[in-house]
Design a protein around this motif. Sequence first.
Motif, PDB file in Angstrom:
ATOM      1  N   GLU A  24       0.790  -1.022  -0.070  1.00 25.55           N
ATOM      2  CA  GLU A  24      -0.179  -0.137   0.019  1.00 25.55           C
ATOM      3  C   GLU A  24       0.974   1.139   0.135  1.00 25.55           C
ATOM      4  N   GLY A  25       0.614   2.135  -1.051  1.00 28.16           N
ATOM      5  CA  GLY A  25       1.169   3.450  -0.828  1.00 28.16           C
ATOM      6  C   GLY A  25       2.644   3.338  -1.432  1.00 28.16           C
ATOM      7  N   GLN A  26       3.099   1.960  -2.337  1.00 28.14           N
ATOM      8  CA  GLN A  26       4.166   1.798  -2.892  1.00 28.14           C
ATOM      9  C   GLN A  26       3.961   1.879  -4.441  1.00 28.14           C
ATOM     10  N   ALA A  27       5.129   2.439  -5.458  1.00 28.83           N
ATOM     11  CA  ALA A  27       4.936   2.223  -6.499  1.00 28.83           C
ATOM     12  C   ALA A  27       6.341   1.275  -7.200  1.00 28.83           C
ATOM     13  N   ALA A  28       6.347   0.894  -8.345  1.00 33.56           N
ATOM     14  CA  ALA A  28       7.550   0.096  -9.059  1.00 33.56           C
ATOM     15  C   ALA A  28       8.312   0.994  -9.952  1.00 33.56           C
ATOM     16  N   PHE A  29       9.370   1.088  -9.744  1.00 33.26           N
ATOM     17  CA  PHE A  29      10.398   1.522 -10.888  1.00 33.26           C
ATOM     18  C   PHE A  29      10.577   0.316 -11.682  1.00 33.26           C
ATOM     19  N   ASP A  30      11.277   0.777 -12.775  1.00 35.81           N
ATOM     20  CA  ASP A  30      12.033  -0.415 -13.624  1.00 35.81           C
ATOM     21  C   ASP A  30      13.447   0.265 -13.685  1.00 35.81           C
ATOM     22  N   PRO A  31      14.313  -0.468 -14.101  1.00 39.39           N
ATOM     23  CA  PRO A  31      16.010   0.071 -13.974  1.00 39.39           C
ATOM     24  C   PRO A  31      16.194   1.323 -14.759  1.00 39.39           C
ATOM     25  N   HIS A  32      15.502   1.634 -15.730  1.00 39.00           N
ATOM     26  CA  HIS A  32      15.859   3.037 -16.236  1.00 39.00           C
ATOM     27  C   HIS A  32      15.266   4.202 -15.438  1.00 39.00           C
ATOM     28  N   ALA A  33      14.032   4.103 -14.808  1.00 42.90           N
ATOM     29  CA  ALA A  33      13.429   5.088 -13.847  1.00 42.90           C
ATOM     30  C   ALA A  33      14.237   5.159 -12.566  1.00 42.90           C
ATOM     31  N   VAL A  34      14.977   3.914 -12.213  1.00 38.97           N
ATOM     32  CA  VAL A  34      15.369   3.840 -10.957  1.00 38.97           C
ATOM     33  C   VAL A  34      16.944   4.600 -10.977  1.00 38.97           C
ATOM     34  N   ILE A  35      17.605   4.445 -12.040  1.00 38.51           N
ATOM     35  CA  ILE A  35      18.877   5.131 -12.430  1.00 38.51           C
ATOM     36  C   ILE A  35      18.531   6.811 -12.200  1.00 38.51           C
ATOM     37  N   GLY A  36      17.335   7.232 -12.721  1.00 38.41           N
ATOM     38  CA  GLY A  36      17.232   8.611 -12.537  1.00 38.41           C
ATOM     39  C   GLY A  36      16.938   9.048 -11.231  1.00 38.41           C
ATOM     40  N   ALA A  37      16.132   8.116 -10.518  1.00 38.91           N
ATOM     41  CA  ALA A  37      15.800   8.539  -9.174  1.00 38.91           C
ATOM     42  C   ALA A  37      17.009   8.678  -8.292  1.00 38.91           C
ATOM     43  N   LEU A  38      18.058   7.549  -8.590  1.00 39.39           N
ATOM     44  CA  LEU A  38      19.366   7.473  -7.738  1.00 39.39           C
ATOM     45  C   LEU A  38      20.096   8.900  -8.191  1.00 39.39           C
ATOM     46  N   ARG A  39      20.055   9.353  -9.548  1.00 39.81           N
ATOM     47  CA  ARG A  39      20.905  10.436  -9.725  1.00 39.81           C
ATOM     48  C   ARG A  39      20.361  11.571  -9.081  1.00 39.81           C
ATOM     49  N   ALA A  40      18.844  11.492  -8.923  1.00 41.67           N
ATOM     50  CA  ALA A  40      18.516  12.885  -8.282  1.00 41.67           C
ATOM     51  C   ALA A  40      18.464  12.903  -6.432  1.00 41.67           C
ATOM     52  N   TRP A  41      18.524  11.788  -6.145  1.00 41.15           N
ATOM     53  CA  TRP A  41      18.711  11.600  -4.781  1.00 41.15           C
ATOM     54  C   TRP A  41      19.782  12.258  -3.990  1.00 41.15           C
ATOM     55  N   LYS A  42      19.695  12.989  -3.077  1.00 39.49           N
ATOM     56  CA  LYS A  42      20.687  13.639  -2.403  1.00 39.49           C
ATOM     57  C   LYS A  42      20.644  13.451  -0.889  1.00 39.49           C
TER      58      LYS A  42
END
Length: 230
Positions: free
Chosen positions: A114-132
């Motif tokens: 509940e309240g969670q979404a799935a990334f795929d490998p492409h999307a998660v690389i973008g998320a980790l690049r934006a993670w600070k």
Amino acid sequence: MFASLYQRVGGEAAIAVGQPGRVDGKRIVIVSSRVESAGVVAMFRQVRDEVTTWIHLDTGLPLSHSAHVVFGDKESFIETKFAGGQNGGFDVEVRSKRPSGEMARRVLHQAMPEGQAAFDPHAVIGALRAWKPEDGQHAYFFVLVGRHLWQNTVRLTGLESRRTRMGQFEALRIDGVARRLTRGLREDHSKEPRYYTMWISDDESRLPLLIKGKTEYGEVKAEMIDYTPP
């Protein structure tokens, strides 16, 4: 558009990101990648993985995902319709080529917490690049790889100096572990956890410079060797 070229042990990988656009009123970007075996590895087994992802720019989550996978004499096509760039479960359609040449089709439903979404490998690389994060900070997320969901936990270990084919970089080191889940969101103990480390350049570009990991197939290393900025 920008493009990156990676050299892997036994092959090469290329990633390209298109210009932002709109589909059905949503701001999207299309990311495509191709991984293929080469050299000595290709003499023994052909491996090719072509993936295209449509990513919702407002949430950073995938809208849909298309993959064509060849692993030796096995070939499959995977189409995933995620939850519209939002939280929630989704369906994965898998078409596999039988030895007779006929295509077998299955549709698999993947539940999500509940309240969670799935990334795929492409999307998660973008998320980790934006993670600070702060030093030592943890985060967790879910990633669909092929037709299986993996729960990941990552930690910012610190800042390291890394020399790559592209030169010397100050880089953020992120250590992670991925555990495969069943459709019912329980840990799949038939698969060992996968441990990995990623180095991302500590600058405005936030380039994913190097990834090392351990899988049931052995150690994997992917190093960025070329980058064309937008």
